[in-house]
Write a protein that holds these residues in place. Structure first.
Motif, PDB file in Angstrom:
ATOM      1  N   GLU A  78       6.231   2.830   9.775  1.00  0.00           N
ATOM      2  CA  GLU A  78       4.570   2.098  10.418  1.00  0.00           C
ATOM      3  C   GLU A  78       3.468   3.028  11.135  1.00  0.00           C
ATOM      4  OE1 GLU A  78       3.297  -1.890  13.438  1.00  0.00           O
ATOM      5  OE2 GLU A  78       5.449  -1.025  13.244  1.00  0.00           O
ATOM      6  N   ALA A  79       4.079   4.087  11.604  1.00  0.00           N
ATOM      7  CA  ALA A  79       2.621   4.752  12.085  1.00  0.00           C
ATOM      8  C   ALA A  79       2.220   5.513  10.792  1.00  0.00           C
ATOM      9  CB  ALA A  79       3.239   5.888  12.809  1.00  0.00           C
ATOM     10  N   SER A  80       3.189   6.122  10.032  1.00  0.00           N
ATOM     11  CA  SER A  80       2.358   6.356   8.780  1.00  0.00           C
ATOM     12  C   SER A  80       1.785   5.688   7.535  1.00  0.00           C
ATOM     13  CB  SER A  80       3.580   6.684   7.733  1.00  0.00           C
ATOM     14  OG  SER A  80       4.106   7.701   8.511  1.00  0.00           O
ATOM     15  N   VAL A  81       1.877   4.294   7.703  1.00  0.00           N
ATOM     16  CA  VAL A  81       1.108   3.565   7.058  1.00  0.00           C
ATOM     17  C   VAL A  81      -0.255   2.834   8.105  1.00  0.00           C
ATOM     18  CG1 VAL A  81       0.599   0.748   6.336  1.00  0.00           C
ATOM     19  CG2 VAL A  81       3.175   2.505   6.009  1.00  0.00           C
ATOM     20  N   LYS A  82      -0.211   2.554   9.611  1.00  0.00           N
ATOM     21  CA  LYS A  82      -1.380   2.572   9.992  1.00  0.00           C
ATOM     22  C   LYS A  82      -2.762   3.707  10.174  1.00  0.00           C
ATOM     23  CE  LYS A  82       0.786   0.150  13.779  1.00  0.00           C
ATOM     24  NZ  LYS A  82       0.920  -0.014  15.328  1.00  0.00           N
ATOM     25  N   ARG A  83      -1.749   4.903   9.749  1.00  0.00           N
ATOM     26  CA  ARG A  83      -2.267   6.778   9.489  1.00  0.00           C
ATOM     27  C   ARG A  83      -3.372   6.031   8.183  1.00  0.00           C
ATOM     28  NH1 ARG A  83       0.538   9.884  11.289  1.00  0.00           N
ATOM     29  NH2 ARG A  83       1.555  10.445   9.504  1.00  0.00           N
ATOM     30  N   MET A  84      -2.884   5.796   7.456  1.00  0.00           N
ATOM     31  CA  MET A  84      -3.059   5.878   6.040  1.00  0.00           C
ATOM     32  C   MET A  84      -4.638   4.606   6.370  1.00  0.00           C
ATOM     33  SD  MET A  84      -1.032   5.241   3.000  1.00  0.00           S
ATOM     34  CE  MET A  84      -0.379   3.594   2.761  1.00  0.00           C
ATOM     35  N   PHE A  85      -3.586   3.718   6.728  1.00  0.00           N
ATOM     36  CA  PHE A  85      -5.123   2.914   6.750  1.00  0.00           C
ATOM     37  C   PHE A  85      -6.349   2.670   7.306  1.00  0.00           C
ATOM     38  CE2 PHE A  85      -2.471   0.232   4.963  1.00  0.00           C
ATOM     39  CZ  PHE A  85      -2.845  -1.086   3.021  1.00  0.00           C
ATOM     40  N   SER A  86      -5.979   4.147   8.624  1.00  0.00           N
ATOM     41  CA  SER A  86      -7.303   3.875   9.450  1.00  0.00           C
ATOM     42  C   SER A  86      -7.597   5.191   9.275  1.00  0.00           C
ATOM     43  CB  SER A  86      -6.777   4.671  10.558  1.00  0.00           C
ATOM     44  OG  SER A  86      -7.512   5.362  11.810  1.00  0.00           O
ATOM     45  N   GLN A  87      -7.366   6.060   7.992  1.00  0.00           N
ATOM     46  CA  GLN A  87      -7.718   7.462   7.831  1.00  0.00           C
ATOM     47  C   GLN A  87      -8.398   6.660   6.050  1.00  0.00           C
ATOM     48  OE1 GLN A  87      -4.729  10.528   7.338  1.00  0.00           O
ATOM     49  NE2 GLN A  87      -4.874  11.107   9.193  1.00  0.00           N
ATOM     50  N   LYS A  88      -7.915   5.629   5.723  1.00  0.00           N
ATOM     51  CA  LYS A  88      -8.406   5.117   4.320  1.00  0.00           C
ATOM     52  C   LYS A  88      -8.008   6.321   3.119  1.00  0.00           C
ATOM     53  CE  LYS A  88     -11.914   2.108   6.716  1.00  0.00           C
ATOM     54  NZ  LYS A  88     -12.702   1.529   6.235  1.00  0.00           N
ATOM     55  N   ASN A  89      -7.230   7.285   3.329  1.00  0.00           N
ATOM     56  CA  ASN A  89      -7.070   7.849   2.066  1.00  0.00           C
ATOM     57  C   ASN A  89      -5.643   7.828   1.535  1.00  0.00           C
ATOM     58  OD1 ASN A  89      -6.304  10.643   1.115  1.00  0.00           O
ATOM     59  ND2 ASN A  89      -5.458  11.608   3.061  1.00  0.00           N
ATOM     60  N   PHE A  90      -5.822   7.010   0.648  1.00  0.00           N
ATOM     61  CA  PHE A  90      -5.131   6.384  -0.957  1.00  0.00           C
ATOM     62  C   PHE A  90      -4.498   7.240  -2.052  1.00  0.00           C
ATOM     63  CE2 PHE A  90      -4.915   3.165   2.240  1.00  0.00           C
ATOM     64  CZ  PHE A  90      -4.692   2.163   2.416  1.00  0.00           C
ATOM     65  N   THR A  91      -3.563   7.435  -2.353  1.00  0.00           N
ATOM     66  CA  THR A  91      -3.564   8.105  -3.787  1.00  0.00           C
ATOM     67  C   THR A  91      -3.569   7.220  -4.265  1.00  0.00           C
ATOM     68  OG1 THR A  91      -0.940   8.207  -3.462  1.00  0.00           O
ATOM     69  CG2 THR A  91      -2.221  10.471  -2.844  1.00  0.00           C
ATOM     70  N   LEU A  92      -4.006   6.412  -5.682  1.00  0.00           N
ATOM     71  CA  LEU A  92      -3.450   5.726  -6.459  1.00  0.00           C
ATOM     72  C   LEU A  92      -2.028   5.396  -6.247  1.00  0.00           C
ATOM     73  CD1 LEU A  92      -5.386   7.114  -9.345  1.00  0.00           C
ATOM     74  CD2 LEU A  92      -6.712   5.037  -7.654  1.00  0.00           C
ATOM     75  N   GLN A  93      -1.194   6.412  -6.443  1.00  0.00           N
ATOM     76  CA  GLN A  93      -0.484   6.019  -7.207  1.00  0.00           C
ATOM     77  C   GLN A  93       0.717   5.401  -5.902  1.00  0.00           C
ATOM     78  OE1 GLN A  93       2.816   9.954  -7.076  1.00  0.00           O
ATOM     79  NE2 GLN A  93       4.401   8.035  -7.271  1.00  0.00           N
ATOM     80  N   ARG A  94      -0.148   5.386  -4.428  1.00  0.00           N
ATOM     81  CA  ARG A  94       0.258   4.936  -3.770  1.00  0.00           C
ATOM     82  C   ARG A  94      -0.508   3.782  -3.741  1.00  0.00           C
ATOM     83  NH1 ARG A  94       4.587   5.672   0.125  1.00  0.00           N
ATOM     84  NH2 ARG A  94       4.367   7.853   0.272  1.00  0.00           N
ATOM     85  N   LEU A  95      -1.305   3.120  -3.884  1.00  0.00           N
ATOM     86  CA  LEU A  95      -1.919   2.023  -3.992  1.00  0.00           C
ATOM     87  C   LEU A  95      -1.271   1.144  -5.242  1.00  0.00           C
ATOM     88  CD1 LEU A  95      -4.762   0.320  -3.650  1.00  0.00           C
ATOM     89  CD2 LEU A  95      -6.281   1.385  -5.337  1.00  0.00           C
TER      90      LEU A  95
END
Length: 255
Positions: A33-50
């Motif tokens: 959950e912490a990683s997901v929160k950080r990903m959305f907070s930083q708005k740093n997605f790979t296309l694969q993750r999206l």
């Protein structure tokens, strides 16, 4: 032109609309959950993750792209002249703030000492300014984005600074739904930048919550004002005691 951050914001709103929490999403895509929160907070997605997120939540990319496209066409800030016109007439400013809070004509009339005719007159002015689009039956379509803000040091912020500061701060902030914190610390430039980013994020989340709660009945919503401030500052008495070789005060004052 769409930006990646706009798409992420649209995805966040769609997840919330579907009742999918960060914890739910983390379980579906095999992350903490912490990683997901950080990903959305930083708005740093790979296309694969999206792509993984869209598949796991059954959200169509076209849907969030359309939402983001509509949002990108809205204005996030008025011009100086537009703000000056709005703040120059108290009732016009009142109606502008009311429609930002998604009040209908009837609700405005029930709440304030204005007539239906006056409200419509001011809505027409706001339509000409470009703040709203007045629809049939006096329905209002806002032309401002979710990230809309008044111009920093513009007519409306200056008006608030000159006339409303004393009224707003004339409180012990110890009542229900009130809070005030004054914290003086010493931080590195990097930590200060991180702090300011977090404060801006809180402001964005506050605005987003406002949009979501607009769906609630009028009687279930209450007026609340939210002010964030941070700057290098120390009390005047401290500053007067600084040795000549000390330059800019190094205390940060968030409140």
């Amino acid at each position: 032109m769409l930006h990646a951050t706009t798409l992420v914001d649209s995805l966040k709103r769609e997840l919330k609309a579907r009742g999918i929490t960060y914890a739910d999403l983390a379980a579906r895509i095999g992350m903490s959950e912490a990683s997901v929160k950080r990903m959305f907070s930083q708005k740093n997605f790979t296309l694969q993750r999206l792509d993984e997120i869209l598949k796991a939540t059954e959200i169509d990319f076209r849907d969030i792209a359309l939402i983001a496209h509509d949002e990108s066409r809205l204005i996030s800030e008025l011009s100086f002249a537009q703000e000056k016109e709005i703040i120059g007439d108290t009732k016009l400013f009142l109606i502008a703030v009311s429609v930002l809070n998604h009040l209908t004509v009837d609700q405005i009339v029930q709440t304030y000492q204005v007539t239906d005719a006056e409200v419509v007159k001011y809505l027409i002015r706001l339509d000409k300014i470009g703040f709203i689009e007045l629809m049939p039956n006096n329905r209002v379509k806002l032309l401002v984005s979710r990230t809309f803000r008044w111009i920093p040091n513009g007519p409306i912020q200056n008006h608030f600074r000159e006339q409303a500061y004393s009224d707003y701060l004339e409180s012990k902030f110890d009542g229900d739904h009130e809070v005030m914190r004054l914290v003086n610390v010493m931080l590195s430039k990097r930590s200060i930048a991180a702090l300011l980013d977090r404060l801006k994020q809180v402001a964005r989340e506050f605005s987003q919550q406002h949009q979501e709660d607009a769906k609630l009945p009028y009687d279930d919503r209450y007026s609340i004002s939210f002010m964030l401030a941070a700057r290098p500052w120390m009390p005047k008495g401290f500053k007067e005691l600084l040795r000549p070789r000390q330059a800019t005060p190094k205390l940060v004052r968030p409140k």
